[in-house]
Design a protein around this motif. Structure first.
Motif, short mmCIF file in Angstrom:
data_model
loop_
_atom_site.label_atom_id
_atom_site.label_comp_id
_atom_site.label_asym_id
_atom_site.label_seq_id
_atom_site.Cartn_x
_atom_site.Cartn_y
_atom_site.Cartn_z
N LEU A 83 117.83 71.65 14.53
CA LEU A 83 118.90 71.18 13.96
C LEU A 83 118.87 69.71 14.48
O LEU A 83 119.58 68.68 13.53
N PHE A 84 118.43 69.33 15.42
CA PHE A 84 118.24 67.74 15.85
C PHE A 84 116.70 67.42 16.16
O PHE A 84 116.20 67.52 17.26
N PRO A 85 116.09 67.53 15.10
CA PRO A 85 114.55 67.21 15.28
C PRO A 85 114.14 66.03 15.45
O PRO A 85 114.86 64.81 15.48
N ILE A 86 112.70 65.94 15.76
CA ILE A 86 112.26 64.75 16.07
C ILE A 86 111.82 63.69 14.73
O ILE A 86 111.91 64.63 13.86
N ALA A 87 111.71 62.41 14.73
CA ALA A 87 111.49 61.72 13.57
C ALA A 87 110.11 61.84 13.44
O ALA A 87 109.22 61.62 14.21
N THR A 88 109.74 61.38 12.01
CA THR A 88 108.22 61.11 11.65
C THR A 88 108.40 59.75 11.14
O THR A 88 109.14 59.41 10.19
N VAL A 89 107.63 58.79 11.57
CA VAL A 89 107.46 57.37 10.91
C VAL A 89 105.97 57.11 11.11
O VAL A 89 105.33 58.02 11.11
N GLN A 90 105.57 55.75 10.24
CA GLN A 90 104.29 55.47 10.16
C GLN A 90 104.18 54.22 10.76
O GLN A 90 105.12 53.23 10.86
N VAL A 164 108.13 49.83 13.87
CA VAL A 164 107.11 50.57 14.42
C VAL A 164 105.69 49.94 14.59
O VAL A 164 105.32 49.37 13.64
N PRO A 165 105.27 49.79 15.83
CA PRO A 165 103.94 48.97 15.93
C PRO A 165 102.94 49.54 14.98
O PRO A 165 102.53 50.76 14.93
N LYS A 166 102.53 48.52 14.41
CA LYS A 166 100.97 49.01 13.69
C LYS A 166 99.97 49.42 14.29
O LYS A 166 99.07 49.94 13.74
N PRO A 170 98.05 57.61 13.53
CA PRO A 170 98.59 58.50 13.00
C PRO A 170 98.00 59.94 13.49
O PRO A 170 96.93 59.87 14.16
N GLY A 171 98.72 60.96 13.71
CA GLY A 171 98.25 62.28 14.27
C GLY A 171 98.77 62.21 15.67
O GLY A 171 98.71 63.26 16.40
N ASN A 172 99.70 61.37 16.22
CA ASN A 172 100.12 61.19 17.63
C ASN A 172 101.32 61.29 17.67
O ASN A 172 102.26 60.78 16.82
N ALA A 202 101.91 59.06 6.36
CA ALA A 202 102.87 58.95 5.34
C ALA A 202 104.18 59.47 5.96
O ALA A 202 104.17 60.22 6.71
N SER A 203 105.28 58.79 5.54
CA SER A 203 106.91 59.26 6.02
C SER A 203 107.66 58.83 5.03
O SER A 203 107.44 58.14 4.16
#
Length: 308
Positions: A83-90, A164-166, A170-172, A202-203
């Motif tokens: 219901l309250f998930p973690i976010a995915t970013v890039q 989000v810092p460059k 990805p994968g972490n 990707a996000s």
């Protein structure tokens, strides 16, 4: 229509039980164009929970020498739910994060929020003293006419953007802290909310627009951050990438030592000798009009290997 919506939000805000409360993150990754939440902070109980203020508001009073950075009751671990998930970013993505004003509008001397992080995925925040040693991904004003939908109402939604810092790989999964320097108490008064981001190549990237354009939209109602829905999940499935330059930055950051080592080895290697010719080469004959010896014919060399 916007005026009607603002009046409705005002009635709800003035009757809300959290008017006198202090603040926390409601939505770690907010989409201000579609006005939905794409990811939450640790242990978020939702605004419908009548105990959200004592459960989720986390105070550092009087500039303590030591104290847990994250609320021990709700944010000591990465506790998310469907219901309250973690976010995915890039890497390189612009993220909007939202909270409520809770009566602390200040246009003259706005209080500040820092988004703290470590570039090491294994590093977790432990103590409040790390506010001085951690990296800062972004700084935002807490509550002004330029960050809140309806500045004159105590429980209006406010939000800000940061990048989000460059150099995140990805994968972490990386740990962040929303740290608000409220400082109404001269001795010091701060608040924190801890959250995490899954970093992928990707996000779903929320559309970016100027803040004045976003704030001119109808404000979200009080259920915008009440949990994941099928519609939001479908929206989040429309992932994209921001461009090769972000992945180049990650590659450069994560492999710079190995590249430097390989470069040093190659630069010290001798230039390969050209293969010997099987046919004899006739020496050049001097011209009758000069006494200087002619220059020998140039030799063909193999090109140096190109470093990628």
């Amino acid at each position: 229509m916007i005026g009607v919506m603002k009046a409705a939000v005002a009635v709800w805000a003035l009757g809300s039980a959290t008017v006198l409360a202090h603040s926390w993150v409601d939505c770690a990754k907010y989409d201000p164009v579609n006005q939905v939440c794409l990811g939450y902070s640790r242990g978020y109980p939702g605004r419908v929970n009548p105990d959200i203020n004592p459960l989720y508001s986390y105070l550092f009073s009087g500039s303590p020498a030591t104290q847990a950075m994250c609320n021990p009751k709700t944010q000591a671990a990465m506790n998310y739910s469907p219901l309250f998930p973690i976010a995915t970013v890039q890497p390189g993505e612009t993220v909007y994060t939202s909270w409520e004003q809770n009566g602390h509008l200040n246009n003259t001397h706005p209080t500040k929020i820092d988004i703290l992080y470590y570039p090491n995925a294994d590093k977790q925040f432990a103590d409040v003293t790390e506010r001085s040693t951690a990296m800062v991904a972004g700084t935002m004003d807490f509550a002004t006419d330029s960050t809140c939908y309806i500045p004159g109402y105590p429980n209006t939604v406010c939000f800000g953007s940061w990048t989000v810092p460059k150099d995140l790989v990805p994968g972490n999964t990386y740990h962040f802290v929303w740290f608000w320097y409220f400082n109404q108490n001269p001795a010091g008064e701060w608040y924190s909310t801890c959250f995490d981001f899954k970093v992928e190549e990707a996000s779903y990237v929320a559309e970016s627009k100027p803040m004045n354009v976003l704030l001119a939209m109808e404000p979200p109602n009080n259920v915008y951050a009440q949990g994941m829905t099928d519609a939001v999940q479908k929206q989040m499935s429309q992932v994209t990438t921001l461009g090769k330059e972000n992945q180049d930055a990650v590659t450069s950051y994560s492999s710079q030592s190995s590249v430097a080592s390989e470069t040093a080895v190659v630069s010290q290697s001798p230039t390969p000798e050209p293969p010997a010719s099987s046919a004899p080469v006739e020496p050049a004959q001097p011209s009758s009009s000069t006494i200087a010896a002619p220059s020998p014919a140039p030799q063909k060399c193999r090109p140096r290997p190109v470093l990628v």
